[in-house]
Design a protein around this motif. Structure first.
Motif, short mmCIF file in Angstrom:
data_model
loop_
_atom_site.label_atom_id
_atom_site.label_comp_id
_atom_site.label_asym_id
_atom_site.label_seq_id
_atom_site.Cartn_x
_atom_site.Cartn_y
_atom_site.Cartn_z
N MET A 232 0.85 -1.19 0.00
CA MET A 232 0.00 0.00 0.00
C MET A 232 0.89 1.24 0.00
N THR A 233 0.51 2.24 -0.80
CA THR A 233 1.33 3.44 -0.94
C THR A 233 0.51 4.59 -1.48
N ASN A 234 1.06 5.79 -1.38
CA ASN A 234 0.50 6.96 -2.05
C ASN A 234 1.37 7.36 -3.24
N ASP A 235 2.30 6.50 -3.61
CA ASP A 235 3.17 6.73 -4.76
C ASP A 235 2.48 6.17 -6.01
N GLY A 236 1.70 7.02 -6.67
CA GLY A 236 0.94 6.56 -7.83
C GLY A 236 1.81 6.10 -8.98
N GLU A 237 2.96 6.73 -9.14
CA GLU A 237 3.87 6.34 -10.23
C GLU A 237 4.38 4.92 -10.03
N LEU A 238 4.79 4.59 -8.81
CA LEU A 238 5.27 3.24 -8.53
C LEU A 238 4.14 2.23 -8.66
N ALA A 239 2.97 2.57 -8.16
CA ALA A 239 1.84 1.65 -8.23
C ALA A 239 1.50 1.29 -9.67
N GLU A 240 1.53 2.28 -10.54
CA GLU A 240 1.24 2.01 -11.96
C GLU A 240 2.30 1.10 -12.56
N LYS A 241 3.55 1.34 -12.19
CA LYS A 241 4.64 0.50 -12.70
C LYS A 241 4.47 -0.95 -12.25
N LEU A 242 4.11 -1.16 -10.98
CA LEU A 242 4.05 -2.51 -10.44
C LEU A 242 2.83 -3.28 -10.92
N THR A 243 1.80 -2.60 -11.39
CA THR A 243 0.59 -3.29 -11.84
C THR A 243 0.51 -3.45 -13.35
N HIS A 244 1.44 -2.86 -14.09
CA HIS A 244 1.40 -2.96 -15.55
C HIS A 244 2.05 -4.27 -15.98
N PRO A 245 1.31 -5.16 -16.66
CA PRO A 245 1.86 -6.48 -16.99
C PRO A 245 3.07 -6.44 -17.92
N SER A 246 3.23 -5.36 -18.69
CA SER A 246 4.38 -5.28 -19.60
C SER A 246 5.70 -5.22 -18.84
N ASN A 247 5.64 -4.86 -17.56
CA ASN A 247 6.86 -4.81 -16.75
C ASN A 247 7.25 -6.17 -16.19
N GLY A 248 6.35 -7.15 -16.31
CA GLY A 248 6.68 -8.51 -15.88
C GLY A 248 7.03 -8.62 -14.41
N ILE A 249 6.31 -7.88 -13.56
CA ILE A 249 6.60 -7.91 -12.13
C ILE A 249 6.26 -9.29 -11.56
N LYS A 250 7.19 -9.87 -10.84
CA LYS A 250 7.05 -11.24 -10.34
C LYS A 250 6.08 -11.31 -9.17
N ARG A 349 14.99 -0.08 -4.77
CA ARG A 349 14.99 -1.20 -5.70
C ARG A 349 13.68 -1.27 -6.50
N LEU A 350 12.56 -1.03 -5.83
CA LEU A 350 11.27 -1.07 -6.52
C LEU A 350 11.15 0.03 -7.57
N LYS A 351 11.60 1.24 -7.21
CA LYS A 351 11.39 2.39 -8.09
C LYS A 351 12.41 2.48 -9.22
N PHE A 352 13.64 2.07 -8.96
CA PHE A 352 14.70 2.37 -9.91
C PHE A 352 15.44 1.17 -10.46
N MET A 353 15.26 -0.02 -9.88
CA MET A 353 16.09 -1.14 -10.31
C MET A 353 15.28 -2.30 -10.90
#
Length: 354
Positions: A232-250, A349-353
């Motif tokens: 849970m976060t208020n970082d909308g940019e990170l949330a969008e990154k983590l939920t977009h399937p093109s990023n292949g988040i494990k 690590r989540l935001k930049f790596m």
């Protein structure tokens, strides 16, 4: 069963579906199944964006989000503030007692997270996202529709940059860069992944009530009866990154079935299934218990109830479903029903790596 760590046997050592007494081995988990498949084999599907529900019920013009109700309550009632803080403290684990401040300004968005010289300028959409009301993409819509002003002048130009000293307003409301908060929960059953439930059922916000003044949102979702990791976060940019399937988040799940999975069905699942809303294929798959009734799988799809629907398609009922890994975060030292703040190292690590 929190903290369960179950390994999966090589498939040659037993026959899935064989009638054996159930055995559970402790100390192992399906957290590292061995990732050898190329990304090209992974299924793609529609992205799931991070969108706080606007108060007007329409997404064309996202409504400004106020600070959490908790802040309004505690300002009036010190006893309520004390009680909620005590409840949050009882659920919190980890070394941070309050939300830490993260110094992320000097990181470049490239592998290795190299430092760069700081600048006081930033793009307007990023400033709005950092205020905690929406994602960058939604901020672009606000700008284009003429709802954002800078120093008294309406700005509709994409890519406009602002200084930290500029006065940015959404309508008549001045925005400020909100402190970013990142909370990891080990969700128990019977909690709804939402910020507000009209039926007044328990929500994940009840688990962390009083943890912070900032209004934070779930990243993605877990079904009511699904347990495990939820960020849970208020970082909308990170949330969008983590939920977009093109990023292949494990994301790794352990599914306990109502009957042993057969060799044939295991191979069908491994090859991928055509569901009513498209093709889906696990990135990795393994048997967790010798009786073949617990299956571990890695998947990056964000489709609704995707793991349960895959097994239902093959004629199995998922009796328990637990998310053990999300974006490299695991349940180590995080018992069921507890939560903790992320460390700066984890946030970097989540935001930049990734």
């Amino acid at each position: 069963r929190d903290g369960d760590s179950r390994g999966f046997k090589p498939r040659g050592e037993f026959a899935p579906g064989q009638d054996r007494p159930r055995e559970r081995s402790e100390g192992r988990s399906f957290d590292k199944p061995g990732f050898g498949k190329p990304r090209s084999e992974r299924s793609s599907d529609a992205p799931r964006s991070f969108k706080p529900t606007p108060s007007n019920g329409r997404h064309e013009k996202p409504a400004f989000k106020k600070k959490s109700d908790f802040k309004e309550v505690v300002a009036k009632d010190p006893e309520t503030e004390k009680r909620l803080a005590e409840e949050a403290a009882n659920r919190r684990v980890g070394r941070f007692e309050t939300a830490p401040r993260y110094d992320l300004s000097g990181y470049d968005k490239k592998p290795g997270a190299k430092r760069k010289q700081e600048s006081s300028e930033m793009r307007l959409n990023r400033y709005i996202a950092n205020a905690g009301i929406c994602s960058r993409r939604e901020a672009d819509d606000l700008i284009a529709s003429g709802q954002i002003s800078v120093n008294g002048k309406v700005v509709t130009e994409m890519g406009h940059k602002v200084e930290t000293s500029d006065v940015v307003k959404f309508g008549k409301k001045a925005l400020s860069r909100e402190k970013l908060v990142y909370v990891l929960i080990n969700k128990p059953k019977d909690y709804i992944t939402t910020t507000d439930d009209p039926e007044e059922r328990k929500t994940v916000l009840d688990l962390i009530k009083g943890a912070c003044f900032e209004r934070i949102y779930p990243v993605g979702r877990l079904d009511r009866n699904t347990t495990g990791l939820l960020l849970m976060t208020n970082d909308g940019e990170l949330a969008e990154k983590l939920t977009h399937p093109s990023n292949g988040i494990k994301k790794i799940y352990q599914a306990e079935l109502d009957k042993p999975i057969t060799t044939e069905d295991f191979e069908l699942l491994q090859a991928g299934l055509e569901l009513e809303d498209g093709f889906v294929k696990p990135d990795e798959l393994g048997i967790v218990t010798p009786d073949a009734m617990v299956v571990g799988l890695e998947i990056h799809s964000g489709k609704n109830r995707i793991v349960r629907r895959m097994f239902e398609h093959l004629g199995y009922e998922v009796q328990k479903l637990d998310r053990t890994v999300f974006a490299g975060l695991d349940k180590k030292d995080l018992p069921r029903g507890k939560w903790r703040f992320l460390s700066e190292k984890e946030v970097v690590r989540l935001k930049f790596m990734l």
